[in-house]
Design a protein around this motif. Structure first.
Motif, short mmCIF file in Angstrom:
data_model
loop_
_atom_site.label_atom_id
_atom_site.label_comp_id
_atom_site.label_asym_id
_atom_site.label_seq_id
_atom_site.Cartn_x
_atom_site.Cartn_y
_atom_site.Cartn_z
N LYS A 107 -1.75 1.33 1.81
CA LYS A 107 -1.74 -0.01 2.41
C LYS A 107 -1.76 -1.05 1.29
CE LYS A 107 -4.46 -2.92 5.55
NZ LYS A 107 -5.71 -2.99 6.35
N GLU A 120 -1.82 -4.94 0.19
CA GLU A 120 -2.18 -6.28 0.66
C GLU A 120 -2.10 -7.27 -0.49
OE1 GLU A 120 -5.50 -5.84 4.03
OE2 GLU A 120 -6.06 -4.77 2.19
N SER A 171 7.44 -2.50 6.78
CA SER A 171 7.25 -3.92 6.46
C SER A 171 7.96 -4.75 7.52
CB SER A 171 7.80 -4.25 5.08
OG SER A 171 9.18 -3.95 5.01
N LYS A 196 -1.54 -14.15 3.87
CA LYS A 196 -1.87 -12.74 3.62
C LYS A 196 -0.78 -11.83 4.17
CE LYS A 196 -5.57 -9.35 4.11
NZ LYS A 196 -6.93 -9.07 4.66
N GLN A 197 -0.33 -10.91 3.33
CA GLN A 197 0.74 -9.98 3.69
C GLN A 197 0.23 -8.54 3.62
OE1 GLN A 197 4.06 -11.20 4.52
NE2 GLN A 197 2.77 -13.03 4.62
N THR A 198 0.75 -7.70 4.50
CA THR A 198 0.37 -6.28 4.52
C THR A 198 1.63 -5.43 4.63
OG1 THR A 198 -1.73 -6.80 5.63
CG2 THR A 198 -1.00 -4.51 5.65
N TYR A 214 3.14 -1.21 4.13
CA TYR A 214 2.68 0.17 4.18
C TYR A 214 3.73 1.10 3.56
CZ TYR A 214 -1.09 -1.07 7.42
OH TYR A 214 -2.21 -1.61 8.00
N ASN A 255 -3.61 -5.58 -3.75
CA ASN A 255 -4.61 -4.53 -3.60
C ASN A 255 -3.98 -3.36 -2.81
OD1 ASN A 255 -7.29 -3.34 -3.73
ND2 ASN A 255 -7.39 -3.73 -1.54
N THR A 271 -4.94 0.33 -0.91
CA THR A 271 -5.94 1.28 -0.42
C THR A 271 -5.22 2.49 0.17
OG1 THR A 271 -6.02 0.11 1.71
CG2 THR A 271 -7.68 -0.46 0.06
#
Length: 510
Positions: free
Chosen positions: A48, A50, A81, A107-109, A111, A271, A273
Motif C-alpha cells: 500500500k 500512500e 490506482s 492524500k493519495q493511495t 496498491y 510511505n 506498508t
C-alpha cells in the motif's frame, strides 16, 4: 539357453534401472510431488503506497517491485490506482513501476498486488556479477581508520567469503575506536552497510546492497537489508548486522542498490506498508500454472501436457498394465483359473462405470441368461459364427432391456450397463459354454467365479486414487512393471494352488 538367460537379465536390468532413474529424476530434480494431496504455498503480497500530492504539479511516483529472477515466479501482478497511468521498466537489474497523473491533490493511495510461488524448474541460471571493483576515495582520519581495520581482517581471512564475514564482524564491534570514527555516531544498519562497502572497496571486493521482504503471514513487514558479493561462481549473501551468511529461504528479493524503495515527484511523505498472507494449492495444478507463466516447460513432455479429455482417457489406459499384472500374479503364482488374461481386466474396466456391486450383479445375470440361450442354440446345431451373432444380439437386447427397466425404476446406475463390452460378454458366454461341454458344469462355474474374482481384485487395485495419480504422473514406472513381467515369464515353479493339491504327495514322500 545360458545366452538367452543372460540376455533376459540384461534386458530386465535396463528396464528397471531406466524406470527408476526417470521416476527419480521427476521426483528429485523436477520436484514433482509424489502424492496428489501435496500442496505448495501461494503468497499474496499487498504493498500500500500512500503520499500527499501537490495540487500544482504533475505527479510521478516510482517504486521498486520484485525482479522475480531467483527462486520465485509470479502468478499474478496487479497495479491498482485511480486515474493514474502505469508503466513498468527494468533498470540496473531491478524492476520499477511508475504511476503518473497530470492533476491530483491531497492524500493519495495506490496498491501493488503480487501473487507468487516457489519456482518449480526451468531456467534458474545464476546472473553473474563483478569480481573486482575500484576503491572508494577516502582521505584523512577515515583512511587511516579504514586501513587499521583492514589489517587484521586480511590476517584472519582466507577468501572472499571469510573476508566479508570478518569485515562485518569488525564493523559491528562498536567499542572499536576506528569503527566509531567511521560510523560518526550513526550505528544504523544502512550506515554500517556503507562502512562495510567502503572497507571492501579498498580491498577491491565488490558488494551490493539487496533489500528483501520476509514471507511471513499476518505480520507487519519492512524491507530488510542484506549484502551480497559474487565470488566468481556464486552470489554470497550476508546479514550486515550479524554476519550470518546465506539468504534464508523465506526472503523475497525486492530490489538492489542504494536508492530508496519509493520516490515521488510532485508529492511528499511517501510511505509503503506491506500485508502478506499465504494459502495452499494442489502442487500439480500449481506446477502447471508456473509452467504457463515461465519458460520452464515443466510438464511439456508429461501426460499433463495433453488436453483434459485426453488426460482422462490416459488415466484409464495407464492402469490397464496394473490390472494385467494383478491377473498375471493370480494366474502364474497363485494358479487361479480365469477365462484368459485380458477378459478379467476388461470386465474390471466396465466396473469403473457400473461400480463394483451393481457390476457383479449385471455380469452374473447377463452371463447366466446368455448361457441358457447358448444351451438352447446348441440343440439347433448352428455353426459357430451364426451362433455368436445370435448371442451378441441377445446380449444387446438384454442390456437395452435392463437399462430401460432401471430407468423406469429410478435406478440410473443401471444405465451404465450399456458400457459393458458386449463382445467380451458374448465371448465369455461362448467360452463358458464350451468349457461346460468339455469339462463339466462344475469346472465352468469354477472358471467363471475365478474370472469374476480376478476382475473384482483388478478393479479394486486399478481404482486406488494414490496409485492412479502415481502411475499417471510417473509413467516410467510401467517400465519397471515390464521388467517384472519379463522375470515372471521364466517362472516354472509350482503355483500356490498346486502346492495345496499335491500336499498329500509331499506328506507321502516325507
Amino acid at each position: 539357453m545360458r545366452a538367452l538367460t543372460l540376455h533376459l537379465k540384461i534386458l530386465i536390468t535396463i528396464l528397471v534401472v531406466l524406470g527408476i532413474s526417470i521416476t527419480a529424476y521427476q521426483i528429485f530434480a523436477l520436484g514433482i510431488p509424489v502424492t496428489e494431496d501435496a500442496t505448495d504455498d501461494l503468497w499474496n503480497i499487498d504493498a500500500k503506497v500512500e503520499f500527499v500530492a501537490s495540487s500544482k504539479d504533475p505527479v510521478k511516483i516510482q517504486m521498486f517491485v520484485p525482479p522475480l529472477n531467483r527462486d520465485y515466479v509470479s502468478l499474478n501482478e496487479s497495479f491498482i490506482s485511480n486515474n493514474y497511468g502505469v508503466s513498468v521498466n527494468r533498470v540496473d537489474g531491478n524492476r520499477k513501476v511508475t504511476w503518473s497523473a497530470r492533476r491530483v491533490s491531497g492524500k493519495q493511495t495506490l496498491y501493488y498486488r503480487l501473487v507468487l510461488t516457489k519456482r518449480y524448474s526451468g531456467d534458474k541460471s545464476k546472473v553473474k556479477g563483478p569480481v573486482f571493483r575500484d576503491s572508494i576515495a577516502v582521505e584523512g582520519p577515515e583512511k587511516i581508520a579504514a586501513e587499521a581495520l583492514l589489517a587484521p581482517i586480511r590476517q584472519h581471512s582466507a577468501d572472499v567469503e571469510t573476508f566479508i564475514s570478518e569485515t562485518i564482524k569488525r564493523v559491528n564491534n562498536l567499542n572499536d575506536d576506528n569503527v566509531k570514527l567511521l560510523l560518526a555516531g550513526d550505528p544504523s544498519t544502512a550506515h554500517k552497510a556503507q562502512v562495510i562497502e567502503l572497507l571492501l572497496s579498498i580491498a577491491h571486493v565488490p558488494m551490493e546492497k539487496v533489500h528483501t521482504i520476509r514471507l511471513v503471514a499476518d505480520q507487519p513487514q519492512n524491507p530488510e537489508l542484506w549484502l551480497r558479493s559474487f565470488n566468481g561462481n556464486d552470489w554470497l549473501y550476508f546479514n550486515p548486522e550479524t554476519g550470518e551468511q546465506g539468504l534464508p529461504s523465506d526472503r523475497l528479493l525486492w530490489w538492489i542498490g542504494d536508492e530508496p524503495m519509493v520516490t515521488v515527484d510532485g508529492g511528499k511523505k511517501p510511505n509503503v506498508t506491506f500485508s502478506l498472507n499465504n494459502s495452499e494449492m494442489n502442487a500439480i495444478r500449481l506446477a502447471k500454472l508456473t509452467d504457463e507463466n515461465t519458460d520452464a516447460n515443466f510438464l511439456e513432455y508429461s501426460l499433463y501436457g495433453l488436453p483434459l479429455q485426453t488426460q482422462q482417457t490416459f488415466m484409464i489406459m495407464v492402469m490397464i498394465p496394473i490390472g494385467v499384472l494383478v491377473i498375471l500374479v493370480l494366474r502364474n503364482l497363485i494358479g487361479l483359473q480365469t477365462l484368459g488374461t485380458f477378459t478379467p481386466v476388461l470386465i474390471a474396466l466396465a466396473f469403473r462405470e457400473t461400480q463394483l456391486e451393481f457390476g457383479i450383479i449385471l455380469f452374473t445375470v447377463i452371463t447366466a441368461l446368455g448361457l441358457m440361450l447358448r444351451s438352447y442354440l446348441e440343440h439347433l446345431k448352428l455353426q459357430m459364427l451364426p451362433r455368436l451373432s445370435v448371442v451378441l444380439t441377445f446380449v444387446v437386447i438384454l442390456i437395452a432391456a435392463i437399462s430401460l427397466f432401471s430407468h423406469k425404476l429410478g435406478l440410473e446406475r443401471g444405465l451404465s450397463v450399456a458400457l459393458f463390452p458386449m463382445v467380451i460378454l458374448t465371448m465369455t458366454i461362448e467360452r463358458l459354454s464350451i468349457t461346460w461341454e468339455e469339462r463339466g458344469g462344475g469346472h465352468a462355474m469354477k472358471v467363471a467365479i475365478g474370472t469374476l474374482f480376478a476382475a473384482t481384485l483388478a478393479y479394486l487395485v486399478m481404482s486406488i486414487p494414490e496409485l492412479v495419480y502415481f502411475v499417471f504422473t510417473f509413467p516410467a514406472v510401467l517400465l519397471i512393471l515390464v521388467g517384472f513381467m519379463l522375470a515372471m515369464g521364466r517362472y516354472r515353479g509350482y503355483r500356490l494352488t498346486e502346492l495345496i493339491r499335491f500336499k498329500a504327495f509331499m506328506k507321502a514322500d516325507s
